[in-house]
Design an enzyme around this catalytic site. Structure first.
Site, PDB file in Angstrom:
ATOM      1  N   HIS A   1       0.961  -1.036   0.062  1.00 29.86           N
ATOM      2  CA  HIS A   1       0.123   0.210  -0.039  1.00 29.86           C
ATOM      3  C   HIS A   1       0.920   1.088  -0.021  1.00 29.86           C
ATOM      4  O   HIS A   1       2.071   1.267   0.579  1.00 29.86           O
ATOM      5  CB  HIS A   1      -0.810   0.074   1.178  1.00 29.86           C
ATOM      6  CG  HIS A   1      -1.742  -0.781   1.490  1.00 29.86           C
ATOM      7  ND1 HIS A   1      -1.500  -1.958   2.301  1.00 29.86           N
ATOM      8  CD2 HIS A   1      -2.919  -1.024   1.427  1.00 29.86           C
ATOM      9  CE1 HIS A   1      -2.617  -3.117   2.278  1.00 29.86           C
ATOM     10  NE2 HIS A   1      -3.447  -2.158   1.915  1.00 29.86           N
TER      11      HIS A   1
ATOM     12  N   ASP B   1       2.172   2.096   3.397  1.00 28.53           N
ATOM     13  CA  ASP B   1       3.126   1.021   3.773  1.00 28.53           C
ATOM     14  C   ASP B   1       4.611   1.366   3.850  1.00 28.53           C
ATOM     15  O   ASP B   1       5.378   1.424   4.687  1.00 28.53           O
ATOM     16  CB  ASP B   1       3.242  -0.440   3.684  1.00 28.53           C
ATOM     17  CG  ASP B   1       1.661  -0.998   3.331  1.00 28.53           C
ATOM     18  OD1 ASP B   1       0.736  -0.426   4.273  1.00 28.53           O
ATOM     19  OD2 ASP B   1       1.653  -1.676   2.461  1.00 28.53           O
TER      20      ASP B   1
ATOM     21  N   GLU C   1      -9.121 -13.599  -1.087  1.00 33.06           N
ATOM     22  CA  GLU C   1      -8.192 -13.902   0.059  1.00 33.06           C
ATOM     23  C   GLU C   1      -8.822 -14.938   0.853  1.00 33.06           C
ATOM     24  O   GLU C   1     -10.095 -14.938   1.076  1.00 33.06           O
ATOM     25  CB  GLU C   1      -7.971 -12.612   0.885  1.00 33.06           C
ATOM     26  CG  GLU C   1      -7.265 -12.992   2.160  1.00 33.06           C
ATOM     27  CD  GLU C   1      -6.880 -11.763   2.888  1.00 33.06           C
ATOM     28  OE1 GLU C   1      -6.376 -10.694   2.089  1.00 33.06           O
ATOM     29  OE2 GLU C   1      -6.833 -11.752   4.253  1.00 33.06           O
TER      30      GLU C   1
ATOM     31  N   ASP D   1      -4.949 -13.733  -2.348  1.00 30.57           N
ATOM     32  CA  ASP D   1      -3.999 -13.484  -1.098  1.00 30.57           C
ATOM     33  C   ASP D   1      -4.210 -14.602  -0.080  1.00 30.57           C
ATOM     34  O   ASP D   1      -4.986 -15.067   0.157  1.00 30.57           O
ATOM     35  CB  ASP D   1      -4.763 -12.176  -0.389  1.00 30.57           C
ATOM     36  CG  ASP D   1      -4.179 -10.825  -0.727  1.00 30.57           C
ATOM     37  OD1 ASP D   1      -3.441 -10.954  -1.709  1.00 30.57           O
ATOM     38  OD2 ASP D   1      -4.845  -9.869  -0.055  1.00 30.57           O
TER      39      ASP D   1
ATOM     40  N   ASP E   1      -5.458 -13.536   9.506  1.00 29.78           N
ATOM     41  CA  ASP E   1      -4.311 -13.612   8.258  1.00 29.78           C
ATOM     42  C   ASP E   1      -2.968 -14.319   9.142  1.00 29.78           C
ATOM     43  O   ASP E   1      -1.898 -13.949   9.069  1.00 29.78           O
ATOM     44  CB  ASP E   1      -3.808 -12.092   8.374  1.00 29.78           C
ATOM     45  CG  ASP E   1      -4.731 -11.200   7.664  1.00 29.78           C
ATOM     46  OD1 ASP E   1      -5.652 -11.713   6.885  1.00 29.78           O
ATOM     47  OD2 ASP E   1      -4.711  -9.943   7.991  1.00 29.78           O
TER      48      ASP E   1
ATOM     49  N   ASP F   1      -0.647 -12.352   2.285  1.00 29.22           N
ATOM     50  CA  ASP F   1      -1.195 -11.471   2.914  1.00 29.22           C
ATOM     51  C   ASP F   1      -1.589 -12.050   4.460  1.00 29.22           C
ATOM     52  O   ASP F   1      -2.430 -12.389   4.731  1.00 29.22           O
ATOM     53  CB  ASP F   1      -2.573 -11.084   2.445  1.00 29.22           C
ATOM     54  CG  ASP F   1      -3.161  -9.645   3.053  1.00 29.22           C
ATOM     55  OD1 ASP F   1      -2.754  -9.472   4.042  1.00 29.22           O
ATOM     56  OD2 ASP F   1      -4.168  -9.222   2.556  1.00 29.22           O
TER      57      ASP F   1
HETATM   58  C1  XLS Z   1      -7.487  -6.700   4.605  1.00 32.07           C
HETATM   59  C2  XLS Z   1      -6.904  -6.667   3.192  1.00 32.07           C
HETATM   60  C3  XLS Z   1      -5.857  -6.048   2.807  1.00 32.07           C
HETATM   61  C4  XLS Z   1      -5.641  -6.036   1.208  1.00 32.07           C
HETATM   62  C5  XLS Z   1      -5.214  -4.899   0.705  1.00 32.07           C
HETATM   63  O1  XLS Z   1      -8.104  -7.520   5.262  1.00 32.07           O
HETATM   64  O2  XLS Z   1      -6.630  -8.328   2.984  1.00 32.07           O
HETATM   65  O3  XLS Z   1      -4.917  -6.284   3.442  1.00 32.07           O
HETATM   66  O4  XLS Z   1      -5.494  -7.210   0.891  1.00 32.07           O
HETATM   67  O5  XLS Z   1      -5.528  -3.648   1.020  1.00 32.07           O
HETATM   68 NI    NI Z   2      -5.762  -9.275   1.322  1.00 34.97          NI
HETATM   69 NI    NI Z   3      -7.373  -9.617   4.835  1.00 34.12          NI
END
Ligand code: XLS
Ligand code: NI
Ligand code: NI
Length: 437
Positions: A101, A104, A268, A296, A309, A339
């Site tokens: 991002h 970041d 994800e 992700d 995560d 991620d």
């Molecule tokens: C948050 C998201 C974020 C995205 C990118 O839950 O997974 O990390 O992948 O903004």
């Molecule tokens: Ni993500």
């Molecule tokens: Ni996430």
């Protein structure tokens, strides 16, 4: 320049018999699976936010991950130094891509102009390091959720100035992604949702989100950025209900707003489970409609109802994921972005290596298992036989559209009762999959 991970050598493939925890047991980048080197098939990426900005802070506790290379300030010098650390880490891990991002990598600023200048300074260093190491940018994105201005959302904020700020921020993030040769650009709707519908004009907010994506695409075209746009589904957290709820909701939104040729999905694992789906479901749903762009790679914890995560360690899960991904011949230009974050109790820098090595090995194993299942064709035969009543006769007429309700009524009046059903053989199939693990 002194190293930040002096005790960690470049991680290499040593095979399943190796007892060295700092080696790959299953991920050999050069191994060819279904005609592709694993490195090119999986396209692993390190995510900058969790791995280099994660502090271990949680709603109940202060940071635990105090990194020796990080002075804890938001200075440019600290951010520049962090870039060097990140590229040392990624080089040692032999990972071909990373993702970030805007906020970041570079400090925010008191004005948009100051924030943009900070980002330019860091982007120049990122570019230099990419050139030195050959590591590439899988995708860039903008953080449209941390700053207080985004409390009501960004593109779906009730405040038009906030929409404008977000647009300017994404314009810059796309430009930087382009400058760094990024292959994709991700939209994740951090606060694009609502907490209650009494104060929310859902129709208007969704229309704004669509306008925002069209503007992003128009701008990308105008600067020659041809990377793939990706929309990342997540049902909740931080808002109670997010508009990008799951693959189905995202695809419906994209189609309803004329974005289907422009945006695919970045799916994800932990978001799939938060939405009450398996990752395999989300991937397959997106794949069959041509929207599966990138993943992700992480995992949640079934005992916890939030986005934990965690790094993927479950071979059964990665086998399911790869069964779908291999069906579409990989993800490129997308990839497999970790991620994922180490637990706040995993406080040593070397834990970042263990986490990624485990994730990469788990995906490599899942890939090879899925490929064997596919080579043997065991699921193909089952599927083919299960639907064989549609291969000719009345089934073929249904699929071709050459019969209607009246014709089907005649057919059934004549026949009297449907042919008996055959067993679904669920347990047999589950046992079969286990034999490949
Ligand atoms: C948050 C998201 C974020 C995205 C990118 O839950 O997974 O990390 O992948 O903004
Ligand atoms: Ni993500
Ligand atoms: Ni996430």
């Amino acid at each position: 320049m002194s190293e930040s991970f002096p005790d960690v050598p470049k991680i290499s493939f040593e095979g399943p018999r190796s007892k060295n925890p700092l080696s790959f047991k299953h991920y050999d980048p050069d191994e060819v699976v279904e005609g592709r080197r694993l490195e090119d098939l999986l396209r692993f990426a390190v995510c900058y936010w969790h791995t280099f900005r994660g502090t271990g802070v949680d709603p109940f506790g202060a940071p635990t991950l105090l990194r020796p290379w990080d002075d804890g300030t938001d200075s440019i010098d600290n951010a520049l130094h962090r870039v060097d650390v990140a590229f040392e880490f990624m080089t040692k891990l032999s990972v071909p891509f990373y993702c970030f991002h805007d906020r970041d990598v570079a400090p925010d600023g008191p004005t948009l102009q100051a924030a943009n200048e900070n980002l330019d300074r860091i982007a120049a260093r990122l570019k230099e390091k990419q050139g030195e190491t050959g590591i590439k940018l899988l995708w860039g994105t903008a953080n449209l959720f941390s700053h207080p201005r985004y409390m009501h959302g960004a593109a779906t904020s009730c405040n038009a100035d906030v929409f404008a700020y977000a647009a300017a921020q994404v314009k810059k993030a796309i430009e930087v992604t382009h400058e760094l040769g990024g292959e994709n650009y991700v939209f994740w709707g951090g606060r694009e949702g609502y907490h209650n519908l009494y104060n929310t004009d859902m129709q208007r907010e969704l229309a704004h989100l669509a306008r925002f994506m069209h503007m992003a695409h128009d701008h990308a075209k105008s600067i020659g950025f041809t990377g793939q746009f990706l929309f990342e589904p997540k049902p909740k957290e931080p808002t109670k209900h997010q508009y990008d709820f799951d693959a189905a909701a995202c695809i419906n939104f994209l189609r309803a707003n004329g974005l289907e040729d422009v945006v695919k999905l970045n799916i994800e694992t932990n978001h799939a489970t938060l939405a009450g789906h398996s990752m395999m479901h989300e991937l397959e749903y997106a794949r069959i409609q041509g929207f599966l762009g990138s993943i992700d790679a992480n995992t949640g914890d079934l005992l916890l109802g939030w986005d934990t995560d965690q790094f993927p360690t479950d071979v059964y899960l990665t086998t399911q994921i790869m069964l779908v991904i291999l069906k579409q011949g990989g993800l490129a230009p997308g990839g497999t972005n970790f991620d994922a974050k180490v637990r706040r109790e995993s406080t040593d820098p070397v834990d970042l290596f263990h986490a990624h090595i485990g994730g990469m090995d788990t995906f490599a194993r899942g890939t090879k298992i899925a490929a064997r299942i596919r080579t043997d064709g065991v699921l193909d035969d089952l599927l083919k036989n299960r639907y064989c009543s549609y291969d000719d006769g009345v089934g073929a007429q249904i699929e071709e559209g050459s019969v209607g309700f009246a014709g089907l009524e005649r057919y059934m009046l004549d026949k009297g009762e449907a042919a008996p059903n055959e067993s679904g053989r669920q347990e047999y199939i589950e046992n079969l999959i286990n034999e490949y693990l």
